[in-house]
Design a protein around this motif. Structure first.
Motif, PDB file in Angstrom:
ATOM      1  N   MET A  23       0.840  -1.208   0.000  1.00 16.50           N
ATOM      2  CA  MET A  23       0.000   0.000   0.000  1.00 16.50           C
ATOM      3  C   MET A  23       0.876   1.260   0.000  1.00 16.50           C
ATOM      4  N   ARG A  57       2.122   1.844  -3.405  1.00 19.84           N
ATOM      5  CA  ARG A  57       1.060   2.337  -4.311  1.00 19.84           C
ATOM      6  C   ARG A  57       0.835   3.827  -4.089  1.00 19.84           C
ATOM      7  N   LYS A 109       1.693   7.089  -6.679  1.00 23.81           N
ATOM      8  CA  LYS A 109       0.714   8.100  -7.123  1.00 23.81           C
ATOM      9  C   LYS A 109       1.198   9.514  -6.791  1.00 23.81           C
ATOM     10  N   GLU A 122      -5.949  -8.826  -0.570  1.00 23.84           N
ATOM     11  CA  GLU A 122      -6.281  -7.455  -0.947  1.00 23.84           C
ATOM     12  C   GLU A 122      -7.714  -7.342  -1.480  1.00 23.84           C
ATOM     13  N   ASP A 129     -11.695  -2.640   0.373  1.00 21.67           N
ATOM     14  CA  ASP A 129     -11.614  -1.735  -0.769  1.00 21.67           C
ATOM     15  C   ASP A 129     -10.376  -0.843  -0.617  1.00 21.67           C
ATOM     16  N   TYR A 130      -9.247  -1.429  -0.939  1.00 22.25           N
ATOM     17  CA  TYR A 130      -8.015  -0.667  -0.683  1.00 22.25           C
ATOM     18  C   TYR A 130      -7.844   0.507  -1.642  1.00 22.25           C
ATOM     19  N   GLU A 131      -8.438   0.378  -2.842  1.00 20.60           N
ATOM     20  CA  GLU A 131      -8.216   1.455  -3.822  1.00 20.60           C
ATOM     21  C   GLU A 131      -8.771   2.789  -3.338  1.00 20.60           C
ATOM     22  N   THR A 132      -9.973   2.719  -2.733  1.00 23.13           N
ATOM     23  CA  THR A 132     -10.547   3.954  -2.183  1.00 23.13           C
ATOM     24  C   THR A 132      -9.632   4.513  -1.095  1.00 23.13           C
ATOM     25  N   VAL A 172      -6.429   4.097  -0.756  1.00 25.59           N
ATOM     26  CA  VAL A 172      -5.204   4.628  -1.377  1.00 25.59           C
ATOM     27  C   VAL A 172      -5.484   6.027  -1.930  1.00 25.59           C
ATOM     28  N   ASN A 173      -6.599   6.154  -2.663  1.00 26.08           N
ATOM     29  CA  ASN A 173      -6.907   7.459  -3.270  1.00 26.08           C
ATOM     30  C   ASN A 173      -7.181   8.518  -2.207  1.00 26.08           C
TER      31      ASN A 173
END
Ligand code: ATP
Ligand code: MG
Length: 408
Positions: free
Chosen positions: A269, A272, A276, A368, A372-375, A377-378
Motif C-alpha cells: 500500500m 502504491r 501516485k 487485498e 476496498d483498498y483502492e478507495t 489509497v486514493n
C-alpha cells in the motif's frame, strides 16, 4: 599559521563530458548559496574555486562546505605574494606548523600556472625545498614516497600553499539528476538514504505515512525534525515533506489481513500511495532505506512481491550496507540522535509475531480483495498534507490537524 583561503576541487564532474559546464555552474551556485551570509569572497578559475576567508574562521566555512554535494575535496591554504622571498618565508612557516614529528619524508610540489613567472616549476621546487630544509631539521626529502607534500601553486592572482587535502561529500551537485520521492520513516536508514540520494545529484521530496493517533504525535514530529536536518543538504536549504494520513489504511489492514501478511501488504500500500504521489509531484523514482536482509519485509522474496505494485524505479541507496556503516553515516550527517528517539511509527507498532519472509503474490492478491483498498489509497493521496521545511522552520504539528495521543 593563519589560513586565509580554501581551495575547492570538483571530482567526478570531469566524467560528465558535454554536461560538464552545466555541472560546474550548478556547483558554483550551490557553494554561493551555502556560504551566503558569511563574509568571504568566492572566485572560480577553471575547475577550481578559491574562497578568500577575509575575517571568517575557516571552520565555519568547512562546516558548510561539507554539505555541498559534488564537492570532491578542499585544502586549507595560505595565499601570499609571489615574490620568491615571501614564498620561501611562508613555506617555512607552514611546514614548521603543519609537518610535525621526527624524520618526516617530504617533498615540495610546485606548479607554475602563471607562465610569465620567472622561475619554472622544477627550479621553484629546488629553491623552496632548500629554504624549508634549512629551517626544519625534522624533514628529509623523498620525492618518490613522501609522507607529506608541500604544494605551492603560483598563479597570476597570488601564490597558494597547502599541505593536505580533505575529502568533501563527493557525488554530483544536488538537482542535476532530477527529482525523487524519499520514503521517510523516523528510523536510522531512510534519512541517510535521502542524504545519499542528494549526494548523488537527486533533488528530493519526502513522503511519510503517519498513523496518528495510533502512533504518537512525537513520531511525526521526529520526521519533521529529520527533514529539517536533511534540508541542510538541499539546493535552497528546503525540502518538501508530504504527510500521508495512514490511520484508516492501518486499521483496515489490521482488521482484514492475516497477521503474517500485514507488513507485506502494508508495504504494498505504501508503494502504491508513494507512486501516485510521485507522479503528481513529477518525481522520477522512489527512494527508500531498505537493505537486504534487515527485516522480514526486506528479503528478496518480500522485495519482489512488494515492488510488483509499481512500475516506477525504486532506488535503495543502502541496499548492501551493514547497519554499523549506516549508523556511521547517520552520525556524520547528524541525523542519528534524532532517529534513535524512542517514538514508534506505523511499521513498528503492532509488529506481527511471525511476519512472512517468503510471501506469495497470489496470497497478497487474495487478501487485498478483502477490503476496498483502492478507495483508501486514493483518499490517502487526496488528503496529503504538504509542508516545506528548512533548518529554521518552526512547525506546530497540531496545526496540521494531526491528532495527538500520549506516547505509547
Ligand atoms: P529506517 O529503515 O528508516 O531505519 P525502519 O527500519 O523503521 O526505518 P523499515 O521497516 O526498515 O523502516 O522500512 C524500510 C523502509 O521503508 C524505510 O527505510 C523507509 O524508506 C520506508 N518506510 C518505512 N516506514 C515508513 C513510513 N512510516 N513512512 C515512509 N516510509 C517508510
Ligand atoms: Mg530499516
Amino acid at each position: 599559521m593563519v589560513y586565509n583561503q580554501i581551495l575547492v576541487r570538483f571530482g567526478d564532474l570531469t566524467l560528465k563530458g558535454r554536461n560538464q559546464k552545466d555541472f560546474y555552474n550548478r556547483l558554483i551556485r550551490l557553494i554561493h548559496l551555502k556560504l551566503k551570509g558569511l563574509n568571504v569572497n568566492i572566485n572560480n578559475y577553471h575547475d577550481r574555486v578559491y574562497i578568500d576567508l577575509l575575517d571568517t574562521p575557516y571552520l565555519d566555512v568547512v562546516d558548510r562546505l561539507d554539505k555541498v554535494s559534488g564537492l570532491y575535496s578542499y585544502s586549507l591554504c595560505v595565499k601570499c605574494d609571489t615574490d620568491i622571498e615571501t614564498i620561501k618565508k611562508t613555506a617555512i612557516a607552514l611546514c614548521q606548523e603543519e609537518i610535525v614529528g621526527d624524520e618526516v619524508l617530504f617533498k615540495v610540489s610546485c606548479k607554475r600556472a602563471d607562465k610569465k613567472y620567472p622561475l619554472q616549476s622544477p627550479e621553484l621546487n629546488k629553491v623552496v625545498a632548500a629554504a624549508v630544509l634549512s629551517s626544519c631539521n625534522n624533514l628529509k626529502v623523498d620525492v618518490h614516497n613522501p609522507q607529506k607534500t608541500l604544494y605551492v601553486e603560483v598563479r597570476c592572482e597570488g601564490c597558494f600553499m597547502y599541505t593536505s587535502e580533505i575529502r568533501g561529500l563527493g557525488g554530483f551537485p544536488v538537482g542535476v539528476a532530477g527529482k525523487g520521492l524519499v520514503m521517510l520513516s523516523g528510523g536510522i536508514d531512510s534519512p541517510v538514504c535521502g542524504i545519499q540520494a542528494m549526494k548523488q545529484g537527486i533533488q528530493i521530496e519526502c513522503i511519510h505515512f503517519e498513523s496518528t493517533p495510533l502512533t504518537s504525535i512525537e513520531s511525526a514530529q521526529k520526521v519533521v525534525d529529520l527533514v529539517k536536518i536533511m534540508s541542510d543538504y538541499a539546493p535552497e536549504g528546503k525540502i518538501k515533506l508530504h504527510m500521508i494520513p495512514f490511520k484508516e489504511m492501518h486499521m483496515a489492514l489490521l482488521e482484514n489481513v492475516p497477521e503474517s501478511y500485514n507488513i507485506t501488504i502494508m508495504r504494498r500500500m505504501m508503494y502504491r500511495i508513494a507512486t501516485k504521489l510521485a507522479q503528481k509531484r513529477d518525481c522520477l523514482v522512489l527512494i527508500n532505506g531498505e537493505s537486504v536482509g534487515q527485516v522480514a519485509s526486506q528479503t528478496l522474496y518480500s522485495m519482489n512481491v512488494i515492488n510488483s505494485v509499481t512500475n516506477m524505479p525504486v532506488i535503495r541507496p543502502l541496499v548492501t550496507y551493514d547497519k554499523v556503516d549506516i549508523i556511521r553515516l547517520a552520525e556524520k550527517y547528524k541525523t542519528f540522535t534524532t532517529s534513535i528517539k524512542p517514538f514508534a511509527d506505523c511499521c513498528t507498532v503492532y509488529v506481527p509475531k511471525n511476519p512472512a519472509t517468503h510471501p506469495h503474490l497470489d496470497k497478497c492478491l487474495e487478501y487485498e480483495k478483502l477490503f476496498d483498498y483502492e478507495t483508501l489509497v486514493n483518499e490517502a493521496v487526496d488528503n496529503v498534507k504538504s509542508i516545506e521545511l528548512s533548518m529554521s522552520s518552526d512547525l506546530d504539528l497540531a496545526a496540521l490537524g494531526l491528532e495527538v495521543r500520549k506516547v505509547l
